[in-house]
Design a protein around this motif. Structure first.
Motif, PDB file in Angstrom:
ATOM      1  N   THR A 110       1.202  -1.055   0.280  1.00 47.91           N
ATOM      2  CA  THR A 110       0.193  -0.325  -0.073  1.00 47.91           C
ATOM      3  C   THR A 110       0.758   1.543   0.112  1.00 47.91           C
ATOM      4  O   THR A 110       1.917   1.257   0.950  1.00 47.91           O
ATOM      5  N   THR A 111       0.458   2.115  -0.526  1.00 43.84           N
ATOM      6  CA  THR A 111       0.783   3.347  -0.633  1.00 43.84           C
ATOM      7  C   THR A 111       0.460   4.811  -0.589  1.00 43.84           C
ATOM      8  O   THR A 111      -1.082   4.258  -1.588  1.00 43.84           O
ATOM      9  N   TYR A 112       0.115   5.627   0.178  1.00 45.55           N
ATOM     10  CA  TYR A 112      -0.357   7.103   0.223  1.00 45.55           C
ATOM     11  C   TYR A 112       0.205   8.093  -0.427  1.00 45.55           C
ATOM     12  O   TYR A 112       1.466   8.007  -0.954  1.00 45.55           O
ATOM     13  N   HIS A 113      -0.361   8.821  -1.784  1.00 49.73           N
ATOM     14  CA  HIS A 113      -0.335   9.955  -2.206  1.00 49.73           C
ATOM     15  C   HIS A 113      -1.248  11.210  -1.678  1.00 49.73           C
ATOM     16  O   HIS A 113      -2.002  11.905  -2.338  1.00 49.73           O
ATOM     17  N   LYS A 114      -0.923  11.593  -0.669  1.00 50.49           N
ATOM     18  CA  LYS A 114      -1.763  12.781  -0.422  1.00 50.49           C
ATOM     19  C   LYS A 114      -1.547  14.300  -0.833  1.00 50.49           C
ATOM     20  O   LYS A 114      -2.597  15.192  -1.289  1.00 50.49           O
ATOM     21  N   LYS A 115      -0.343  14.531  -1.439  1.00 47.21           N
ATOM     22  CA  LYS A 115      -0.191  15.467  -2.406  1.00 47.21           C
ATOM     23  C   LYS A 115      -1.278  15.768  -3.502  1.00 47.21           C
ATOM     24  O   LYS A 115      -1.456  16.409  -3.738  1.00 47.21           O
ATOM     25  N   HIS A 116      -1.544  15.021  -4.592  1.00 46.07           N
ATOM     26  CA  HIS A 116      -1.770  14.642  -5.375  1.00 46.07           C
ATOM     27  C   HIS A 116      -3.296  13.289  -5.725  1.00 46.07           C
ATOM     28  O   HIS A 116      -3.763  13.770  -6.634  1.00 46.07           O
TER      29      HIS A 116
END
Length: 341
Positions: free
Chosen positions: A63-69
């Protein structure tokens, strides 16, 4: 012994049942994609996560998180740990509407700038490093994974939807008024070589898929109809109506042999139809509410359905988990049971 895709018949399709449930998402799952050759599935969801699954063992790998985009539309590249993902945030300020991501080491390999509004359709060429995106800015853009710059732009009316055929030689673009335009992917700048109209239905097409043999095209519309067209002449082979989904576009999918179509419905049910017989073969409760993401695995007797929960469906005789998921247990988390051996 796992059921082969070539063995699919009405009884096997009818026997499909939940084999695994993953309920640890926060919010809606926006899109899912299977890798063409490896037993992998990727999801993009409202909680800004990208998740990679081993579908043979029903196991969450990463699982990876991409809060900026943020995350929205997603599709695999040819590499099993690399994906293209569209952005939900900061589109106007950064222009970074698409990212080429490595799941292996959680880094962005390339940004693709151009779209000023949300990408609603994304498709990777099956034969090379080209991919296409359709956006609410009324543009379809063609890209190459190896190059930052956009390789081509098609200006369209309405909400564009894009798809490559399984040979990568042709791509389809749906636009306002139910028009489907077909382009030669090697010379798209010459304009479409054919245009189909879905007879009498002017609703926007929200999803296009080609069958594996290239003979049929599957269209899902915003007014809850699905159509199977002859991909060569545009003639309608069959059409089916679904319960309204109250503003949420529903996804439909071919089985790999091109004999059946599956679709979710606004009532929280899923349906399977025989294309040749034009009859309904199966109807199931999704157990997860409205399943707006639905895809059949390319090489397995298995499909995935997703809402705020992800489910893997397999033939009943292979199911290791007889799960009746009521959609209320938010703490249930993933149930990683082996599916197919």
């Amino acid at each position: 012994m796992a059921t082969s895709v070539s063995e699919l018949d009405d009884d096997i399709v009818r026997s499909m049942s939940i084999g695994a449930v993953f309920s640890d998402f926060v919010g809606k799952i926006y899109s899912i994609d299977f890798h063409r050759k490896d037993d992998l599935l990727v999801t993009a969801s409202e909680d800004d996560s990208v998740r990679l699954y081993d579908i043979a063992n029903a196991k969450l790998l990463k699982t990876t998180y991409h809060k900026k985009h943020g995350t929205d539309q997603i599709c695999f590249t040819h590499h099993p740990s690399s994906v293209i993902c569209s952005s939900r945030y900061n589109l106007e300020s950064t222009g970074e509407s698409l990212r080429y991501l490595s799941m292996y080491d959680n880094r962005c390999l390339r940004y693709f700038k151009g779209h000023k509004q949300r990408v609603v359709s994304l498709c990777m060429s099956p034969i090379n490093d080209s991919f296409m995106s359709g956006s609410l800015d009324h543009n379809v853009r063609l890209w190459d994974l190896r190059v930052n710059a956009c390789q081509g732009i098609l200006h369209v009316r309405g909400r564009p939807t894009v798809a490559y055929d399984q040979q990568g030689l042709v791509f389809a673009v749906a636009m306002e008024g139910g028009a489907i335009k077909l382009f030669d992917s090697r010379s798209y700048d010459k304009g479409p070589f054919d245009t189909f109209l879905v007879g009498g239905d002017t609703a926007e097409v929200c999803d296009i898929k080609f069958s594996n043999d290239g003979k049929s095209m599957l269209l899902s519309t915003t007014n809850n109809h699905i159509y199977v067209l002859d991909a060569y002449g545009g003639d309608k082979r069959c059409g089916f109506s679904l319960e309204p989904s109250h503003g949420t576009s529903m996804e439909a999918t071919f089985t790999p042999d091109g004999k059946y179509v599956l679709a979710g419905s606004g009532g929280g049910t899923m349906h399977a139809w025989s294309i040749d017989m034009k009859n309904e073969v199966a109807c199931w409760s999704s157990h997860i509410g409205v399943p707006w993401c639905l895809k059949w695995a390319p090489r397995r007797a298995m499909f995935a359905a997703a809402s705020t929960v992800l489910t893997f469906w397999i033939p009943n005789n292979e199911s290791k988990l007889k799960a009746e998921y009521a959609g209320t247990d938010a703490e249930a988390g993933p149930h990683p049971h082996p599916l197919l051996h």
